[in-house]
Design a protein around this motif. Structure first.
Motif: not given
Lengths: 363, 363
Positions: B155-171
């Protein structure tokens, strides 16, 4: 410390011949000892000031060295019967790896026979062995791995650390990474007054994690009179940019960043080859552009800046890429020689041990 | 909720014409409203199923739209007297931004007049306004920004997230990012059975931070029967690789990674231009290779995959690059239209609200 004295004659010997002795783990890489010996040969041809102590299977190494005229008289072989494989667990190697070529190569640095060791082997095992055998420098809580990353700066590369020695780093660690990176940029890259940036998600002072804001203040406090410029927070795009010479980050972020950059550059290269292979015209163009493309490859070829450097230990260890060929090994040796000849590790130790800005001037 | 009913006639109107209504902040970008209107025009020419509500200075927009035949009859203008600038602080915009075109564009989604809003404006302000006005979906603690990253996949692209909505993320956040990314890959990119990878510094299960090991288990537990494959830990190089379609990480790491990749690709491009400009032969080659290089540019042109998507809110917001020209704006609108037409947000809401693997099958 007794061992150190035992080996001093060898050190004196290397010094008396006027050559810098480099300790090389000859068995570690994917390409085997032949590639490592070929890399030593390449280096010896361009640098008349170096000598080697090669660690590994003596029979194999003697056969290889005998066939290599450039290494005649400047290459001591030290037998090690065992090899660390890429799958070996670091903890296991630390316990049972005494007879490996990697252990032996680090031992040469521990005894001060050589100032720098080079290995293409298992990164985790090399870091674990280096930590246990060389021990941390006074004033260093976490050692770091520094790499040279292609950049738009005049020198062509930026220093980036940590890229994976540890997945954590607090504010104090980051400040010391900055000091170690500055020493490296000065002694490994001849940058007189390095500019240091702290990696973040934005350049505004209020952004980012708490430890980054604390590290910002700690690095700023070291700046006065210490011979570097702190440019503040930088972003991912600045790793290959020209606003800083030294990029400071934790080992998790640094590791992801350099692998992302490398993967992206590979994808661009692959698409470029596809584009040139597409039609007859593009193939003719590709033939005409051959020299230009080779020149490009020279500039961004990762083999030419091969070598992650372990910083913060009593002695320097250069980690060459596992898949390094002779050119790659030679680049790692060149870096090792430069760091050794500039007495890099002594200067770094002095800089990190000094906690006050005033004493920091000593380096 | 009264406002929602007020606006329903407009919604019914868009539906009665059989067109998908897209809410566009016309004033946000660096290139001004002319580029935004030109982007709408480009989109309208290739997609007969869309209509627009343009938010911004009515006098300026009416002049622009009147001169644009492709927008005749499919473009409503909604006056907003104020503009959010790139320097405005998000907290300030939330308090005093009621009259801005950005606020008005989000309002169209809040009232369900449109399913998707597009803006080229200040990312921080857009995220803050979207959070406050649209509110989080049930089951979402942290919304995320997802981007499409060029990759070696078909498909030429991958989906990547999160790229900056928040600097933290728990499990738990990371597990929900995975579910949101899967929904996006399915509805935005037509990937029937997305492969999901969790970004780490190595692929071995024992590596990395504690929350990553926990997230690993949580995502694995969601896998059975839920129509995706969890490929486990992936590394930075896999963001542009072909082992996964969706890359999950926290907003700090993701932001650094995409900016590093973008910076590196820019450096390679710059070096390539230098190489081709070097000699007469290389300039001739460059002329012959023009079509091939254009083809390459098409494949990796960031303008063609322009659009970070805010996921996890009651409504979808597409953030176009601030410097987007007509081509860039058009790409963001194309993405917005596809997400709107696939009823993406309803499906995503169902998936995230379902905490049991069995109920997850509903999407």
């Amino acid at each position: 410390m007794t061992a150190q004295t035992d080996h001093n004659p060898a050190n004196a010997n290397a010094q008396s011949t006027g050559r810098t002795l480099i300790s090389v783990d000859a068995m570690g890489g994917d390409e085997g000892p032949a590639a490592v010996v070929a890399g030593c040969s390449l280096s010896a041809k361009i640098n008349p000031d170096i000598a080697f102590v090669l660690h590994g299977d003596a029979a194999v190494l003697e056969t290889l060295v005998t066939k290599t005229p450039a290494l005649a008289g400047i290459c001591e072989i030290r037998h090690a019967s065992d090899i660390v494989t890429m799958d070996d667990k670091p903890s296991q190697v630390v316990r049972t790896g005494k007879d490996t070529s990697m252990w032996s190569a680090i031992e040469s640095v521990r005894t001060r026979e050589a100032a720098v060791a080079v290995s293409c082997g298992n990164t985790g095992a090399l870091m674990a062995l280096s930590m246990i055998r060389l021990r941390k420098l006074e004033g260093v809580n976490r050692p770091a791995i520094a790499v040279l990353y292609p950049s738009a700066n005049p020198q062509g590369f930026n220093v980036m650390l940590d890229v994976g020695a540890d997945i954590r780093a607090d504010a104090d660690d980051l400040m010391r990474f900055a000091l170690m990176g500055i020493s490296y940029a000065r002694n490994g890259m001849d940058i007189k007054r390095p500019r240091v940036g702290l990696l973040n998600v934005g350049t505004e002072e209020h952004k980012g994690r708490t430890e980054l804001k604390e590290a910002y203040d700690l690095i700023r406090a070291q700046e006065a009179g210490a011979g570097f410029d702190f440019v503040g927070f930088v972003e991912g795009g600045d790793i290959s940019g020209d606003v800083a010479d030294v990029i400071v980050t934790d080992g998790f972020t640094g590791n992801v960043a350099i692998k992302t950059g490398e993967g992206t550059a590979n994808l661009v290269g692959r698409r470029l080859r596809e584009a040139f292979g597409y039609s007859l015209w593009s193939r003719i163009a590709s033939a005409l552009a051959y020299t230009s493309l080779q020149r490009l490859k020279m500039k961004i070829d990762p083999r030419r800046v091969n070598g992650g450097v372990f910083l913060g230990l009593n002695g320097t260890v250069v980690k060459s890429h596992g898949s390094a060929d002779a050119t790659g090994v030679s680049a790692a040796i060149k870096l090792a020689a430069q760091l050794s000849q500039s007495q890099f590790n002594d200067k770094l130790a002095a800089r990190v041990a000094a906690t006050l800005p005033v004493e920091d001037k000593s380096e």
